[in-house]
Design a protein around this motif. Structure first.
Motif, PDB file in Angstrom:
ATOM      1  N   GLU A   1     -29.976 -26.590 -13.728  1.00  0.00           N
ATOM      2  CA  GLU A   1     -30.564 -27.203 -12.219  1.00  0.00           C
ATOM      3  C   GLU A   1     -29.613 -26.610 -11.057  1.00  0.00           C
ATOM      4  O   GLU A   1     -30.027 -26.132 -10.098  1.00  0.00           O
ATOM      5  CB  GLU A   1     -30.822 -28.649 -12.399  1.00  0.00           C
ATOM      6  CG  GLU A   1     -31.589 -28.993 -11.108  1.00  0.00           C
ATOM      7  CD  GLU A   1     -32.898 -28.936 -11.300  1.00  0.00           C
ATOM      8  OE1 GLU A   1     -33.670 -28.941 -12.524  1.00  0.00           O
ATOM      9  OE2 GLU A   1     -33.735 -28.495 -10.460  1.00  0.00           O
ATOM     10  N   ALA A   2     -28.468 -26.986 -11.234  1.00  0.00           N
ATOM     11  CA  ALA A   2     -27.177 -26.626 -10.213  1.00  0.00           C
ATOM     12  C   ALA A   2     -27.272 -24.914 -10.207  1.00  0.00           C
ATOM     13  O   ALA A   2     -27.199 -24.702  -8.933  1.00  0.00           O
ATOM     14  CB  ALA A   2     -25.930 -27.369 -10.683  1.00  0.00           C
ATOM     15  N   LEU A   3     -27.202 -24.416 -11.318  1.00  0.00           N
ATOM     16  CA  LEU A   3     -27.125 -22.882 -11.209  1.00  0.00           C
ATOM     17  C   LEU A   3     -28.390 -22.330 -10.353  1.00  0.00           C
ATOM     18  O   LEU A   3     -28.329 -21.454  -9.481  1.00  0.00           O
ATOM     19  CB  LEU A   3     -27.106 -22.112 -12.543  1.00  0.00           C
ATOM     20  CG  LEU A   3     -27.060 -20.587 -12.750  1.00  0.00           C
ATOM     21  CD1 LEU A   3     -25.654 -19.922 -11.966  1.00  0.00           C
ATOM     22  CD2 LEU A   3     -27.135 -20.218 -14.214  1.00  0.00           C
ATOM     23  N   MET A   4     -29.581 -22.777 -10.966  1.00  0.00           N
ATOM     24  CA  MET A   4     -30.732 -22.268  -9.950  1.00  0.00           C
ATOM     25  C   MET A   4     -30.636 -22.732  -8.512  1.00  0.00           C
ATOM     26  O   MET A   4     -31.076 -21.473  -7.970  1.00  0.00           O
ATOM     27  CB  MET A   4     -31.790 -23.299 -10.537  1.00  0.00           C
ATOM     28  CG  MET A   4     -33.405 -22.705 -10.316  1.00  0.00           C
ATOM     29  SD  MET A   4     -33.975 -21.245 -11.136  1.00  0.00           S
ATOM     30  CE  MET A   4     -33.618 -20.197  -9.702  1.00  0.00           C
ATOM     31  N   LYS A   5     -30.270 -23.721  -8.353  1.00  0.00           N
ATOM     32  CA  LYS A   5     -30.121 -23.872  -6.912  1.00  0.00           C
ATOM     33  C   LYS A   5     -29.429 -23.078  -6.125  1.00  0.00           C
ATOM     34  O   LYS A   5     -29.534 -22.464  -5.025  1.00  0.00           O
ATOM     35  CB  LYS A   5     -29.644 -25.455  -6.612  1.00  0.00           C
ATOM     36  CG  LYS A   5     -29.851 -26.294  -5.310  1.00  0.00           C
ATOM     37  CD  LYS A   5     -29.583 -27.759  -5.408  1.00  0.00           C
ATOM     38  CE  LYS A   5     -29.578 -28.248  -4.222  1.00  0.00           C
ATOM     39  NZ  LYS A   5     -28.437 -27.925  -3.183  1.00  0.00           N
ATOM     40  N   LEU A   6     -28.162 -22.770  -6.640  1.00  0.00           N
ATOM     41  CA  LEU A   6     -27.068 -21.880  -5.954  1.00  0.00           C
ATOM     42  C   LEU A   6     -27.816 -20.509  -5.900  1.00  0.00           C
ATOM     43  O   LEU A   6     -27.705 -19.851  -4.916  1.00  0.00           O
ATOM     44  CB  LEU A   6     -26.025 -21.651  -6.933  1.00  0.00           C
ATOM     45  CG  LEU A   6     -25.056 -23.016  -6.738  1.00  0.00           C
ATOM     46  CD1 LEU A   6     -23.744 -22.805  -7.999  1.00  0.00           C
ATOM     47  CD2 LEU A   6     -24.288 -22.826  -5.441  1.00  0.00           C
ATOM     48  N   ILE A   7     -28.483 -19.970  -6.815  1.00  0.00           N
ATOM     49  CA  ILE A   7     -28.920 -18.684  -6.690  1.00  0.00           C
ATOM     50  C   ILE A   7     -30.193 -18.469  -5.859  1.00  0.00           C
ATOM     51  O   ILE A   7     -30.232 -17.639  -5.047  1.00  0.00           O
ATOM     52  CB  ILE A   7     -29.442 -18.199  -8.173  1.00  0.00           C
ATOM     53  CG1 ILE A   7     -28.420 -18.047  -9.267  1.00  0.00           C
ATOM     54  CG2 ILE A   7     -30.302 -16.874  -8.281  1.00  0.00           C
ATOM     55  CD1 ILE A   7     -27.259 -16.961  -8.970  1.00  0.00           C
ATOM     56  N   VAL A   8     -30.948 -19.641  -5.902  1.00  0.00           N
ATOM     57  CA  VAL A   8     -32.007 -19.478  -5.094  1.00  0.00           C
ATOM     58  C   VAL A   8     -31.618 -19.825  -3.719  1.00  0.00           C
ATOM     59  O   VAL A   8     -32.103 -18.999  -2.858  1.00  0.00           O
ATOM     60  CB  VAL A   8     -33.093 -20.523  -5.210  1.00  0.00           C
ATOM     61  CG1 VAL A   8     -34.183 -20.700  -4.119  1.00  0.00           C
ATOM     62  CG2 VAL A   8     -33.812 -20.476  -6.635  1.00  0.00           C
TER      63      VAL A   8
END
Ligand SMILES: CC(C)c1onc(-c2c(Cl)cccc2Cl)c1COc1ccc2cc(-c3cccc(C(=O)O)c3)sc2c1
Length: 232
Positions: free
Chosen positions: A10-17
Motif C-alpha cells: 500500500e505504501a509503495l503504491m502511494k509513493l509511485i502514484v
C-alpha cells in the motif's frame, strides 16, 4: 484464495502514484498542441519540445522510485537512457486511451502523422496506441507500468542487474495483485499488460530508425534529447 495488498505494498503504491501525479508535463507545453500551425516542421518542433519536457518529468519521477537513488550512479543513467523511449511511448499512449480535454487526441495524432515519420513506423506506432487504449488502464497501473519499464534490469551497460531486479520485482508483484483486484472478470489482464512491455521493446527498434531518418533530413533535437538518445 483472497488476494490481499499488504501494508508495505500500500505504501509503495502511494509513493509511485504520488510521484506519477506530481511530475506531469506543464499545461502550457501540451496546450501548444492546439495551436493552429500544422506544417511538418512545426509539428516536429512541437513534438520535440514536448518530448524534452517529458524527459525532464521522467527523470523527476524516476528519482522518486524507492531505492532508485541508492543504485550505482552509472546504472541510474543506463536505466534512464535505456527506458526513455519506452516510457514516452507509454506516456503518449495514455493520451490516446483517456479522452484528453479539448480534443488533444485528434491534434496529437495529426501532428505525429505529419512530423516527418515515415509510413512504415506510423503503423506500428498507432497499433501500440490502440492496444494500450483498449486496456483502459487505471492511473495506478499506468504509474506502476512506467516504474517497471524504467527498472528493467537487462538494459545496455547496466552493471548490477540483481540490484535493479530487487527493485523491479516488488513492483511487478504489486501490479499483478492490482490487476486481479481491478479486473476480476479478466484473469489474463496482467499478462496483457506485460505483453505491452514486450511490444514496447520492438518500438525501441523502430524509434532508432525514426531518429536516423529525421537526422538524415537535418532535423535538430534539443541537447537533453541528444544526450539521452546518443545522437549528434
Ligand atoms: C523528438 C520528437 C519529435 C519525438 O521523437 N520521437 C518521439 C516519440 C513519438 Cl513521435 C511517439 C512515441 C514516443 C516518442 Cl519518444 C517524439 C515525440 O515524443 C513524445 C513524447 C512524449 C509525449 C507526451 C505527449 C503528451 C501530449 C498531451 C498530453 C500529455 C499529458 O501527459 O497530459 C502528454 S505527446 C509526446 C510526444
Amino acid at each position: 484464495e483472497k488476494v490481499e495488498i499488504t501494508k508495505e505494498q500500500e505504501a509503495l503504491m502511494k509513493l509511485i502514484v504520488e510521484a506519477y501525479n506530481k511530475h506531469q508535463i506543464p499545461q502550457d507545453v501540451t496546450k501548444q498542441l492546439l495551436q493552429d500551425q500544422y506544417s511538418t516542421e512545426e509539428n516536429f518542433l512541437l513534438l520535440t519540445e514536448i518530448a524534452t519536457s517529458q524527459v525532464q518529468v521522467l527523470v523527476e519521477f524516476t528519482k522518486n522510485i524507492p531505492g532508485f537513488l541508492s543504485l550505482d550512479h552509472e546504472d541510474q543513467i543506463a536505466l534512464l537512457k535505456g527506458s526513455a523511449v519506452e516510457a514516452m511511448f507509454l506516456r503518449s499512449a495514455q493520451v490516446f486511451s483517456r479522452k484528453m480535454p479539448k480534443g488533444h487526441t485528434e491534434v496529437l495524432e495529426e501532428r505525429i502523422r505529419k512530423s516527418g515519420i515515415s509510413e512504415e513506423f506510423i503503423t506500428p506506432l498507432f497499433n501500440f496506441y490502440k492496444s494500450v487504449g483498449e486496456l483502459h488502464m487505471v492511473l495506478e497501473e499506468q504509474a506502476l507500468l512506467t516504474a517497471i519499464t524504467i527498472l528493467t534490469p537487462d538494459r545496455p551497460y547496466v552493471k548490477d542487474q540483481q540490484a535493479v531486479e530487487r527493485l523491479q520485482e516488488p513492483m511487478v508483484n504489486l501490479l499483478k495483485k492490482l490487476c486481479v483486484l481491478q479486473h476480476p472478470q479478466e484473469p489474463q489482464y496482467f499478462a496483457r499488460l506485460l505483453g505491452r512491455l514486450t511490444e514496447l521493446r520492438t518500438l525501441n527498434h523502430y524509434h532508432a530508425e525514426m531518429l536516423t531518418s529525421w537526422r538524415v533530413n537535418d532535423h535538430k533535437f534539443t541537447p537533453l534529447l541528444c544526450e539521452i538518445w546518443d545522437v549528434q
